[in-house]
Design a protein around this motif. Structure first.
Motif, mmCIF file in Angstrom:
data_model
loop_
_atom_site.group_PDB
_atom_site.id
_atom_site.type_symbol
_atom_site.label_atom_id
_atom_site.label_comp_id
_atom_site.label_asym_id
_atom_site.label_seq_id
_atom_site.Cartn_x
_atom_site.Cartn_y
_atom_site.Cartn_z
ATOM 1 N N ASN A 193 66.309 53.730 10.121
ATOM 2 C CA ASN A 193 65.608 53.893 11.393
ATOM 3 C C ASN A 193 66.497 54.369 12.530
ATOM 4 O O ASN A 193 66.099 55.224 13.329
ATOM 5 N N LEU A 194 67.712 53.816 12.635
ATOM 6 C CA LEU A 194 68.554 54.124 13.787
ATOM 7 C C LEU A 194 69.337 55.428 13.621
ATOM 8 O O LEU A 194 70.161 55.763 14.469
ATOM 9 N N PHE A 195 69.054 56.178 12.562
ATOM 10 C CA PHE A 195 69.564 57.545 12.474
ATOM 11 C C PHE A 195 68.703 58.494 13.319
ATOM 12 O O PHE A 195 69.125 59.602 13.630
ATOM 13 N N GLU A 196 67.512 58.045 13.674
ATOM 14 C CA GLU A 196 66.556 58.918 14.350
ATOM 15 C C GLU A 196 67.033 59.435 15.713
ATOM 16 O O GLU A 196 66.861 60.632 15.999
ATOM 17 N N PRO A 197 67.626 58.590 16.593
ATOM 18 C CA PRO A 197 68.097 59.127 17.879
ATOM 19 C C PRO A 197 69.114 60.248 17.719
ATOM 20 O O PRO A 197 69.087 61.225 18.476
ATOM 21 N N ALA A 198 70.008 60.137 16.742
ATOM 22 C CA ALA A 198 70.987 61.201 16.505
ATOM 23 C C ALA A 198 70.293 62.457 15.979
ATOM 24 O O ALA A 198 70.657 63.587 16.346
ATOM 25 N N ARG A 199 69.310 62.270 15.131
ATOM 26 C CA ARG A 199 68.571 63.418 14.587
ATOM 27 C C ARG A 199 67.823 64.152 15.697
ATOM 28 O O ARG A 199 67.854 65.392 15.775
ATOM 29 N N LYS A 200 67.170 63.390 16.566
ATOM 30 C CA LYS A 200 66.422 64.002 17.664
ATOM 31 C C LYS A 200 67.343 64.715 18.646
ATOM 32 O O LYS A 200 67.000 65.769 19.177
ATOM 33 N N ALA A 201 68.508 64.112 18.891
ATOM 34 C CA ALA A 201 69.463 64.707 19.834
ATOM 35 C C ALA A 201 70.277 65.829 19.199
ATOM 36 O O ALA A 201 71.040 66.510 19.889
ATOM 37 N N LYS A 202 70.136 66.025 17.888
ATOM 38 C CA LYS A 202 70.850 67.061 17.141
ATOM 39 C C LYS A 202 72.368 66.932 17.287
ATOM 40 O O LYS A 202 73.078 67.918 17.508
ATOM 41 N N GLU A 236 68.534 74.762 10.377
ATOM 42 C CA GLU A 236 67.264 75.501 10.368
ATOM 43 C C GLU A 236 66.155 74.650 9.772
ATOM 44 O O GLU A 236 65.030 74.631 10.250
ATOM 45 N N LYS A 237 66.501 73.919 8.712
ATOM 46 C CA LYS A 237 65.559 72.971 8.123
ATOM 47 C C LYS A 237 66.132 71.578 8.348
ATOM 48 O O LYS A 237 66.958 71.100 7.580
ATOM 49 N N PRO A 238 65.713 70.890 9.444
ATOM 50 C CA PRO A 238 66.324 69.609 9.828
ATOM 51 C C PRO A 238 66.188 68.546 8.730
ATOM 52 O O PRO A 238 65.173 68.467 8.032
ATOM 53 N N SER A 260 65.636 64.799 7.423
ATOM 54 C CA SER A 260 64.927 63.613 7.885
ATOM 55 C C SER A 260 65.933 62.480 8.064
ATOM 56 O O SER A 260 67.069 62.564 7.582
ATOM 57 N N ARG A 261 65.520 61.409 8.746
ATOM 58 C CA ARG A 261 66.442 60.279 8.907
ATOM 59 C C ARG A 261 66.764 59.648 7.554
ATOM 60 O O ARG A 261 67.871 59.152 7.345
ATOM 61 N N ALA A 262 65.807 59.696 6.630
ATOM 62 C CA ALA A 262 66.081 59.165 5.285
ATOM 63 C C ALA A 262 67.128 60.021 4.577
ATOM 64 O O ALA A 262 68.012 59.497 3.888
ATOM 65 N N ASP A 263 67.040 61.342 4.761
ATOM 66 C CA ASP A 263 68.029 62.241 4.159
ATOM 67 C C ASP A 263 69.411 62.019 4.761
ATOM 68 O O ASP A 263 70.421 62.007 4.046
ATOM 69 N N LEU A 264 69.466 61.847 6.098
ATOM 70 C CA LEU A 264 70.738 61.581 6.767
ATOM 71 C C LEU A 264 71.367 60.301 6.231
ATOM 72 O O LEU A 264 72.556 60.243 5.942
ATOM 73 N N SER A 265 70.526 59.275 6.125
ATOM 74 C CA SER A 265 70.991 57.985 5.629
ATOM 75 C C SER A 265 71.534 58.109 4.210
ATOM 76 O O SER A 265 72.605 57.594 3.883
ATOM 77 N N LYS A 266 70.806 58.827 3.367
ATOM 78 C CA LYS A 266 71.215 58.993 1.969
ATOM 79 C C LYS A 266 72.525 59.768 1.866
ATOM 80 O O LYS A 266 73.432 59.381 1.115
ATOM 81 N N CYS A 267 72.650 60.858 2.639
ATOM 82 C CA CYS A 267 73.874 61.676 2.596
ATOM 83 C C CYS A 267 75.091 60.866 3.050
ATOM 84 O O CYS A 267 76.165 60.944 2.441
ATOM 85 N N ALA A 268 74.916 60.100 4.136
ATOM 86 C CA ALA A 268 76.028 59.304 4.659
ATOM 87 C C ALA A 268 76.446 58.227 3.663
ATOM 88 O O ALA A 268 77.644 58.024 3.408
ATOM 89 N N ARG A 269 75.472 57.554 3.072
ATOM 90 C CA ARG A 269 75.781 56.475 2.127
ATOM 91 C C ARG A 269 76.479 57.012 0.886
ATOM 92 O O ARG A 269 77.468 56.428 0.409
ATOM 93 N N GLU A 270 75.998 58.137 0.359
ATOM 94 C CA GLU A 270 76.608 58.714 -0.841
ATOM 95 C C GLU A 270 78.040 59.169 -0.563
ATOM 96 O O GLU A 270 78.926 59.016 -1.418
ATOM 97 N N ALA A 271 78.269 59.714 0.634
ATOM 98 C CA ALA A 271 79.622 60.157 0.986
ATOM 99 C C ALA A 271 80.585 58.974 1.056
ATOM 100 O O ALA A 271 81.724 59.046 0.566
ATOM 101 N N ILE A 272 80.134 57.889 1.641
ATOM 102 C CA ILE A 272 80.983 56.702 1.767
ATOM 103 C C ILE A 272 81.252 56.084 0.390
ATOM 104 O O ILE A 272 82.386 55.716 0.071
ATOM 105 N N ARG A 273 80.214 55.989 -0.428
ATOM 106 C CA ARG A 273 80.395 55.426 -1.773
ATOM 107 C C ARG A 273 81.390 56.244 -2.580
ATOM 108 O O ARG A 273 82.225 55.696 -3.309
ATOM 109 N N SER A 274 81.309 57.565 -2.447
ATOM 110 C CA SER A 274 82.238 58.429 -3.165
ATOM 111 C C SER A 274 83.670 58.199 -2.685
ATOM 112 O O SER A 274 84.599 58.107 -3.496
ATOM 113 N N ALA A 275 83.854 58.077 -1.354
ATOM 114 C CA ALA A 275 85.194 57.855 -0.805
ATOM 115 C C ALA A 275 85.753 56.494 -1.190
ATOM 116 O O ALA A 275 86.969 56.320 -1.308
#
Length: 257
Positions: A160-169, A225-227, A229-244
């Motif tokens: 949920n709290l990824f949304e403000p960053a997504r809206k603000a780009k 160009e194709k924003p 979603s907050r769920a996608d942002l969350s998933k990308c961030a989590r996968e990156a951290i898990r990999s690191a």
């Protein structure tokens, strides 16, 4: 005996440093400009970690300027100061912390954004506060797991709290936080379960050889160009951290057994 003595010395030094921080917040913080407040928060955190005997190692490229959402995994109460060590950040924290003696006063005075978990109205207010900080080109820190872990894996993220960053780009930068004790990856400093803050401090202050490594991972752009979603942002961030953190490699090793 040495553990007790080391704990006592560090506890007294921390108490004095925290008291000075509270005095600064009460007497002069409110009249200082934003840039000086950010600098003082960063400097204060660096001294606190030195007092606590925590060595900080930085890997990757932290985004040092402009609005930013920082997304780390959460292991210890030290995490906030470790991230402020690199860049002064306004963190989102549970509302209960505001009522804690000393720690709550310090957090409130240091630009913390408090959230009442489970309240939809509170979520809206936090999103508004996040947006205001981002508009001032500040960094906002979010622990999307919602609680701490031992640091060897990453709990599911709340998106949920990824949304403000997504809206603000604005950019979203994942950070992998790894703790070491006596040269080995360790959960020794982790603040998890029913352990009290005092007991965790007793363990951390009384030992030596604690090192924390922060791996600043490539920032995720929300201005596409194709924003995402907050769920996608969350998933990308989590996968990156898990990999690191080496979670994928560890799981592969287990599957081969």
């Amino acid at each position: 005996m040495i553990h007790t003595l080391r704990f006592a010395l560090r506890a007294v030094a921390c108490f004095v440093w925290v008291a000075l921080g509270l005095l600064t917040i009460a007497l002069v913080y409110w009249i200082l400009g934003l840039q000086f407040r950010l600098w003082s928060k960063k400097y204060w955190s660096r001294v606190l970690l030195w007092i606590c005997g925590i060595k900080v190692v930085i890997a990757g490229e932290p985004v040092s300027k402009g609005p930013l959402l920082i997304v780390p995994n959460h292991v210890s109460w030290l995490d906030i100061f470790v991230l402020n060590y690199v860049r002064a950040t306004a963190f989102i924290a549970k509302s209960e912390i505001r009522s804690w003696a000393i720690v709550g006063w310090l957090a409130a005075g240091a630009d913390t954004i408090f959230i009442e978990r489970g309240s939809r109205h509170a979520l809206s207010a936090v999103a508004k506060s996040m947006a205001e900080h981002l508009q001032r080109d500040q960094a906002v820190g979010l622990f999307p797991e919602g609680t701490t872990s031992e640091g060897f894996d990453v709990l599911p993220f709340y998106a949920n709290l990824f949304e403000p960053a997504r809206k603000a780009k604005v950019l979203v930068q994942p950070v992998a936080v790894k703790y070491f004790h006596q040269g080995q990856r360790s959960a020794y400093p982790a603040y998890v379960g029913d352990e009290s803050l005092v007991m965790n401090m007793w363990r951390v202050f009384g030992t030596t050889g604690i090192r924390v490594e922060m791996v600043f991972l490539p920032a995720i752009s929300t201005d596409q160009e194709k924003p995402l979603s907050r769920a996608d942002l969350s998933k990308c961030a989590r996968e990156a951290i898990r990999s690191a953190l080496g979670v994928a490699d560890h799981e592969a090793d287990l599957n081969r057994l």
